[in-house]
Design an enzyme around this catalytic site. Structure first.
Site, short mmCIF file in Angstrom:
data_model
loop_
_atom_site.label_atom_id
_atom_site.label_comp_id
_atom_site.label_asym_id
_atom_site.label_seq_id
_atom_site.Cartn_x
_atom_site.Cartn_y
_atom_site.Cartn_z
N HIS A 144 -3.27 12.32 -2.58
CA HIS A 144 -4.45 11.69 -0.98
C HIS A 144 -3.87 11.30 0.15
O HIS A 144 -4.19 11.36 0.53
CB HIS A 144 -5.63 11.19 -1.54
CG HIS A 144 -6.28 10.63 -0.61
ND1 HIS A 144 -7.87 11.24 -0.27
CD2 HIS A 144 -6.66 9.81 0.03
CE1 HIS A 144 -8.37 10.11 0.82
NE2 HIS A 144 -7.29 9.45 0.20
N GLU A 145 -2.74 10.06 -0.34
CA GLU A 145 -2.44 9.50 0.01
C GLU A 145 -1.22 10.25 1.00
O GLU A 145 -1.20 10.07 2.46
CB GLU A 145 -1.98 8.73 -0.16
CG GLU A 145 -2.47 7.28 -1.02
CD GLU A 145 -3.72 6.83 0.01
OE1 GLU A 145 -3.87 6.72 1.56
OE2 GLU A 145 -5.30 7.25 -0.01
N HIS A 148 -2.92 12.91 3.12
CA HIS A 148 -3.14 11.01 5.20
C HIS A 148 -1.77 11.44 6.32
O HIS A 148 -2.73 11.56 7.23
CB HIS A 148 -3.39 10.32 4.74
CG HIS A 148 -4.97 9.68 4.34
ND1 HIS A 148 -6.07 9.96 5.55
CD2 HIS A 148 -5.64 8.61 3.39
CE1 HIS A 148 -6.82 9.58 5.18
NE2 HIS A 148 -7.40 8.81 3.39
N GLU A 223 -10.91 11.31 4.93
CA GLU A 223 -11.24 10.95 3.83
C GLU A 223 -11.80 12.33 3.18
O GLU A 223 -11.14 12.50 1.84
CB GLU A 223 -12.25 10.24 4.01
CG GLU A 223 -11.76 8.32 4.18
CD GLU A 223 -10.30 8.35 3.05
OE1 GLU A 223 -9.98 8.52 1.90
OE2 GLU A 223 -9.72 7.87 3.91
#
Length: 306
Positions: A144-145, A148, A223
């Site tokens: 997930h990071e 980003h 997100e």
């Protein structure tokens, strides 16, 4: 919520005072009239984008200092070795440079990413995450990071914030000039009057709140996008399991304000309060993943299936 609004009001008052001083200096030294919309636009862009770009360029340094994060250079144990290997594999799959990988001491399950560009970033996880999550769940959080970073969310957020800041400063001062002119009978030779400063102050607050809602709407959208990217990199079941684990243990984020919006879990809200929150509810994020269409991992032909 009230503390957030109070901080916003204080910040805008400081910006108003500072911008007024600079405008006065420019008017007196260089003969730039306050009514010149071109001059207002230039100064608003300097203030609007300046703060956002400085924050972006210093984001890694600020994140390390405010969280006390330890950057892993030489792994000291199996967990650190695994973290480096997992982030390296995901960065390669996402087509970005290897981020710095760090651990910060916090009881909550959380992680964040920041940095000025896709090849100069930082991914950090909390000690609480390492203790509470399985390797599969932690892998999904890292994905997930990394997503980003691959999506350029830090740069995009800085640009959006800069545009919004500029709009707020310009719109408030242009409208303030119009109202002041109407109330003063078309004053031109003298400087701005009381109506100008009162109107500008009020509109800074009103437009600023609207701008914050727009910025937070983008934050919530990114997100969902990072969750989808995490599912492509680590696998959808792992990403869903990680979000479910967060939902079971969620509490208010203790991350510093500077990086809180980039954490995998952050402030959420319902009703009107949701408009000022950086993260959508976890149940909505889980539902979005469960109903998503499969997509290939960037830079590869592999498709993540249900």
């Amino acid at each position: 919520m009230f503390k957030r609004i109070a901080l916003f009001l204080a910040t805008n008052l400081a910006v108003l005072i500072l911008l007024g001083i600079v405008m006065s200096v420019l008017q007196n030294v260089f003969g730039i009239r306050l009514g010149n919309n071109g001059a207002i636009l230039v100064m608003a862009a300097v203030f609007g984008f300046g703060g956002s770009l400085i924050s972006l360029l210093s984001s890694k340094w600020i994140a390390k200092r405010t969280t006390g994060a330890y950057v892993i250079t030489q792994p000291r144990n199996a967990d650190e070795q695994w973290l480096l290997a997992a982030v390296r594999a995901q960065a390669q799959a996402a087509g970005i440079g290897m981020p710095e990988v760090a651990i910060y001491d916090a009881p909550e399950i959380n992680a964040f990413a920041t940095g000025a560009n896709r090849n100069n970033s930082l991914v950090a996880v909390s000690t609480g995450l390492l203790r509470a999550m399985t390797r599969d769940e932690a892998e999904a959080v890292l994905a997930h990071e990394v997503s980003h970073v691959a999506n350029g969310d830090m740069v995009t957020m800085a640009l959006i914030q800069g545009v919004l800041n500029t709009f707020v400063l310009v719109a408030a001062r242009v409208v303030g000039g119009w109202i002041d002119a109407m109330m003063s009978g078309g004053r031109e030779s003298r400087g701005p009057g009381l109506f100008y400063f009162v109107t500008v102050f009020v509109l800074d607050i009103v437009f600023g709140l609207l701008a914050s809602m727009i910025a937070m709407a983008f934050s919530r959208y990114r997100e969902f996008r990072a969750d989808a990217g995490g599912a492509r990199l680590a696998g959808r079941p792992k990403m869903i399991a990680a979000l479910k684990r967060l939902a079971q243990t969620y509490g208010e984020s203790t991350l510093p304000k500077q990086v809180q919006a980039f954490g995998i879990s952050g402030a959420v809200g319902h009703g009107l309060s949701r408009l000022m929150r950086s993260h959508p509810p976890l149940e909505e994020r889980i539902a979005a993943l469960q109903s998503a269409v499969d997509e290939p991992v960037r830079g590869s032909g592999r498709v993540v299936t249900r």
